[in-house]
Motif scaffolding. Structure first.
Motif, short mmCIF file in Angstrom:
data_model
loop_
_atom_site.label_atom_id
_atom_site.label_comp_id
_atom_site.label_asym_id
_atom_site.label_seq_id
_atom_site.Cartn_x
_atom_site.Cartn_y
_atom_site.Cartn_z
N LYS A 216 -17.43 5.16 -25.64
CA LYS A 216 -18.72 4.86 -25.02
C LYS A 216 -19.35 6.14 -24.47
N PRO A 217 -20.69 6.25 -24.57
CA PRO A 217 -21.35 7.42 -24.00
C PRO A 217 -21.51 7.30 -22.48
N GLN A 218 -21.25 8.40 -21.80
CA GLN A 218 -21.41 8.46 -20.35
C GLN A 218 -22.45 9.53 -20.00
N GLY A 219 -23.19 9.29 -18.95
CA GLY A 219 -24.25 10.20 -18.56
C GLY A 219 -23.80 11.29 -17.63
N LEU A 220 -24.55 12.39 -17.64
CA LEU A 220 -24.38 13.47 -16.68
C LEU A 220 -25.57 13.54 -15.73
N ASP A 221 -26.40 12.51 -15.76
CA ASP A 221 -27.62 12.49 -14.94
C ASP A 221 -27.31 12.24 -13.47
N ASP A 222 -28.09 12.89 -12.61
CA ASP A 222 -27.96 12.72 -11.16
C ASP A 222 -29.37 12.65 -10.57
N LEU A 223 -29.93 11.46 -10.59
CA LEU A 223 -31.30 11.27 -10.12
C LEU A 223 -31.42 11.58 -8.64
N LEU B 242 -33.98 15.74 -15.52
CA LEU B 242 -32.76 14.95 -15.39
C LEU B 242 -31.85 15.23 -16.59
N GLU B 243 -30.56 15.40 -16.30
CA GLU B 243 -29.61 15.60 -17.40
C GLU B 243 -29.45 14.31 -18.20
N ASP B 244 -28.92 14.43 -19.40
CA ASP B 244 -28.90 13.31 -20.32
C ASP B 244 -28.03 12.14 -19.83
N GLY C 222 -31.13 16.40 -24.96
CA GLY C 222 -30.99 15.01 -25.36
C GLY C 222 -29.55 14.70 -25.74
N ASN C 223 -29.29 13.45 -26.02
CA ASN C 223 -27.92 13.03 -26.33
C ASN C 223 -27.36 13.74 -27.56
N HIS C 224 -28.18 13.94 -28.59
CA HIS C 224 -27.67 14.60 -29.80
C HIS C 224 -27.32 16.06 -29.55
N ASP C 225 -28.01 16.70 -28.62
CA ASP C 225 -27.70 18.09 -28.28
C ASP C 225 -26.33 18.19 -27.60
N ASP D 75 -33.15 16.55 -27.91
CA ASP D 75 -32.79 16.15 -29.27
C ASP D 75 -33.38 17.11 -30.29
N PHE D 76 -32.90 18.35 -30.23
CA PHE D 76 -33.30 19.37 -31.19
C PHE D 76 -32.49 19.24 -32.48
N PHE D 77 -31.31 18.63 -32.40
CA PHE D 77 -30.37 18.56 -33.50
C PHE D 77 -30.65 17.35 -34.40
#
Length: 292
Positions: free
Chosen positions: A185-192, A174-176, A125-128, A90-92
């Motif tokens: 709706k927001p969806q994740g790109l995370d792959d734990l 981990l990706e966001d 982060g999500n905002h990025d 979340d740099f943005f």
């Protein structure tokens, strides 16, 4: 109550409100900066003692977090002599109080001044992700924030784990979990599972995950999970935040959480989101010291 006392009380209440508003909207978010330290000991920590400096949720943009403010954060972080510096995304800056945006190509060279024995690493982060319209259209990377950070010598871990050989630990990123908007709706790109599958020995694991909501599914194999995203609720009174951007509410709002022998630290971060206000959650450089 007579008229004079009523007027005095009203004036006092008004003054208190103005002072609180000035503090919450100006002094705490734009002026104050602290170092918040957490010391965690674990029986399964087989590596040497580790000092981690965490910078999260910068949300860079004038007038609250401009480049001069970031330079101050960089100087203070380097003065702590950390073993590794981790940027949790979340740099943005997207809140309505931003008077002038700061582009990532201007921010990244300042962040490149960060110095640590074992390097500087980041996750997004999500905002990025939300600010990268091309990535949103694709529904995947590459992400321009990550590309610019990499060009400036900061490694971005996207569902990746690497071994810090000199420190004797694994660092996983981990990706966001809210990266892509689809159907409102927001969806994740995370792959734990895929991230942890890259770990090939029993050295301690430090996991970077922008949102803390993944923590209940993180296995005990991970010694420490580090997150941001919540900003501690931005307003926090007596250890409680009225609004927390997490499905778990205050459970993972801020600080050190230990559950079932697993450790999580949620940084309060530096910047603001939605509204430019902080009250009881001073912008912070988070330091975590791990040892046996």
């Amino acid at each position: 109550m007579n008229r004079r006392r009523f007027i005095k009380g009203l004036l006092a209440a008004t003054l208190a409100g103005l002072v609180t508003a000035a503090y919450g909207f100006i002094i705490e978010p734009a002026v104050r900066l602290r170092v918040r330290k957490w010391r965690i000991q674990r029986d399964d920590w087989t590596a040497p003692p580790l000092r981690i400096a965490v910078l999260s949720d910068m949300h860079v943009g004038e007038p609250y977090v401009g480049l001069n403010r970031v330079r101050q954060v960089v100087r203070r972080t380097n003065a702590l002599a950390p073993d590794v510096i981790l940027l949790l995304g979340d740099f943005f800056a997207s809140h309505k109080g931003v008077s002038d945006t700061v582009k990532m190509q201007d921010l990244a060279p300042v962040l490149a001044g960060l110095e640590a024995k074992n390097g500087v690493f980041a996750v997004l982060g999500n905002h990025d992700w939300w600010d990268d319209r091309s990535a949103q259209r694709r529904g995947s990377g590459p992400n321009r924030y990550a590309e610019i950070l990499e060009q400036n010598g900061i490694s971005v871990l996207s569902n990746a784990a690497i071994k810090l050989e000199t420190q004797g630990i694994w660092l996983a990123g981990l990706e966001d979990q809210l990266a892509i908007w689809r159907n409102g709706k927001p969806q994740g790109l995370d792959d734990l599972e895929g991230t942890l599958a890259q770990i090939t020995d029993d050295a301690p694991v430090v996991m970077m995950a922008h949102e803390p909501d993944v923590f209940p599914t993180v296995p005990g194999r991970v010694a420490l999970t580090l997150s941001g995203h919540t900003h501690g609720g931005q307003v926090r009174l007596f250890g409680w935040s009225p609004v927390v951007p997490s499905k778990f509410g205050n459970r993972y709002a801020y600080g050190h959480v230990r559950e079932n022998g697993r450790d999580l630290v949620v940084s309060g971060g530096i910047g603001c989101s939605i509204l430019p206000v902080r009250l009881g959650v001073t912008p912070e450089i988070t330091v975590v010291e791990m040892s046996a």
